[in-house]
Design an enzyme around this catalytic site. Structure first.
Site, PDB file in Angstrom:
ATOM      1  N   ASN A  71      26.614  12.555  39.258  1.00  0.00           N
ATOM      2  CA  ASN A  71      25.904  13.706  39.819  1.00  0.00           C
ATOM      3  C   ASN A  71      26.824  14.914  39.954  1.00  0.00           C
ATOM      4  O   ASN A  71      28.003  14.771  40.272  1.00  0.00           O
ATOM      5  CB  ASN A  71      25.311  13.338  41.180  1.00  0.00           C
ATOM      6  CG  ASN A  71      24.356  12.164  41.079  1.00  0.00           C
ATOM      7  OD1 ASN A  71      23.713  11.967  40.049  1.00  0.00           O
ATOM      8  ND2 ASN A  71      24.260  11.372  42.133  1.00  0.00           N
ATOM      9  N   CYS A  88      35.534  35.884  34.348  1.00  0.00           N
ATOM     10  CA  CYS A  88      36.837  35.552  34.899  1.00  0.00           C
ATOM     11  C   CYS A  88      37.658  36.830  35.061  1.00  0.00           C
ATOM     12  O   CYS A  88      37.376  37.862  34.436  1.00  0.00           O
ATOM     13  CB  CYS A  88      37.538  34.574  33.960  1.00  0.00           C
ATOM     14  SG  CYS A  88      39.231  34.125  34.413  1.00  0.00           S
ATOM     15  N   GLY A  95      21.563   3.751  42.173  1.00  0.00           N
ATOM     16  CA  GLY A  95      20.662   4.824  41.747  1.00  0.00           C
ATOM     17  C   GLY A  95      20.925   5.378  40.370  1.00  0.00           C
ATOM     18  O   GLY A  95      20.659   6.551  40.126  1.00  0.00           O
ATOM     19  N   CYS A 117      36.471  29.327  32.984  1.00  0.00           N
ATOM     20  CA  CYS A 117      36.577  30.397  31.989  1.00  0.00           C
ATOM     21  C   CYS A 117      36.612  29.816  30.578  1.00  0.00           C
ATOM     22  O   CYS A 117      37.330  28.843  30.316  1.00  0.00           O
ATOM     23  CB  CYS A 117      37.824  31.228  32.250  1.00  0.00           C
ATOM     24  SG  CYS A 117      38.043  32.577  31.046  1.00  0.00           S
ATOM     25  N   HIS A 147      30.746  13.856  35.325  1.00  0.00           N
ATOM     26  CA  HIS A 147      29.938  14.873  34.642  1.00  0.00           C
ATOM     27  C   HIS A 147      30.210  16.280  35.170  1.00  0.00           C
ATOM     28  O   HIS A 147      29.469  17.211  34.854  1.00  0.00           O
ATOM     29  CB  HIS A 147      28.446  14.543  34.758  1.00  0.00           C
ATOM     30  CG  HIS A 147      28.049  13.337  33.958  1.00  0.00           C
ATOM     31  ND1 HIS A 147      26.844  12.689  34.126  1.00  0.00           N
ATOM     32  CD2 HIS A 147      28.697  12.669  32.971  1.00  0.00           C
ATOM     33  CE1 HIS A 147      26.777  11.667  33.279  1.00  0.00           C
ATOM     34  NE2 HIS A 147      27.890  11.634  32.583  1.00  0.00           N
TER      35      HIS A 147
END
Length: 243
Positions: A106, A152, A191, A131, A123
């Site tokens: 998540n 940036c 989950g 940047c 992830h």
């Protein structure tokens, strides 16, 4: 849905108390209990775009503003969510454990807000901006960014600090995840649909390394037949019974 039983809780608590090292993998299911949609499938459509057509390097190169509008929308939704009892219970388990690693698929940051510390975000993190030129990263917790796309200090366009379709997982984070699972005595799989690889492969790694593996999920998954105990309950129902 079957309610969590004290028999299952008793078994897992015994395994917890005897485990010198604990690892956990969490997926979208625990966030869904906080009201965060998966952003995939029919319910995840945004302006008739599918997530799979926006969360790619190609989409960002083609139209960075469009992609950032989608992520800005997602950030606004996530900012209204709160960690649920499952998130809080995992933080409590960590405080009681000698060695604990939380590997999460998540990107919403709810584990951080619940108080978990040793988190590996395979992830990425939706609250991180990176940047595209100098690769400098920074966190920005504002639900809506004032300028889209953001830039940036070096002048480069910033992108969300998440892993897109077609990209590999961050090497260091992934290797730390593999090591923590390989060394775990107990591995909780919470989950997750167990269909997104390579994260789903951690279940088989844990089994082959000798860990007890517990799946906590409201539905059967491809790894259900592999684990030592399948607990048909949601994270928010089951995990508080372990603290």
């Amino acid at each position: 849905m079957k309610q969590p039983t004290f028999s299952e809780a008793h078994t897992v608590k015994n395994w917890l108390s005897s485990a010198a090292s604990i690892a956990v993998l969490t997926g979208a299911g625990i966030s869904a209990e906080s009201g965060i949609p998966t952003f995939r499938g029919p319910g995840g459509l945004w302006k008739n775009f599918r997530a799979e057509s926006l969360a790619t390097p190609e989409a960002f190169a083609r139209d960075p503003r469009l992609v950032w509008e989608w992520y800005d929308w997602r950030r606004a939704i996530i900012s209204t969510a709160e960690p649920n009892a499952g998130h809080l219970a995992l933080a409590a388990v960590e405080r009681q454990a000698a060695r604990f690693t939380l590997v999460t698929q998540n990107v919403d940051g709810l584990h951080d807000r619940a108080g978990s510390v040793n988190i590996l975000k395979v992830h990425g993190d939706i609250w991180t901006l990176r940047c595209t030129i100098c690769e400098r990263e920074r966190r920005d917790l504002r639900p809506n960014l004032p300028d889209l796309p953001p830039y940036c200090a070096c002048g480069g366009t910033e992108r969300p600090g998440v892993v897109w379709f077609g990209e590999g997982l961050p090497d260091t984070v992934w290797q730390e995840s593999v090591n923590s699972v390989r060394e775990a005595d107990l591995f909780l799989v919470v989950g997750t649909s167990a269909v997104v690889h390579p994260a789903a492969g951690l279940v088989y790694l844990a089994k082959s390394s000798g860990a007890k593996v517990v799946e906590i999920n409201i539905a059967e998954t491809p790894v259900s037949a592999t684990v030592d105990l399948t607990w048909r309950a949601s994270a928010a129902e089951a995990l508080p019974l372990l603290t």
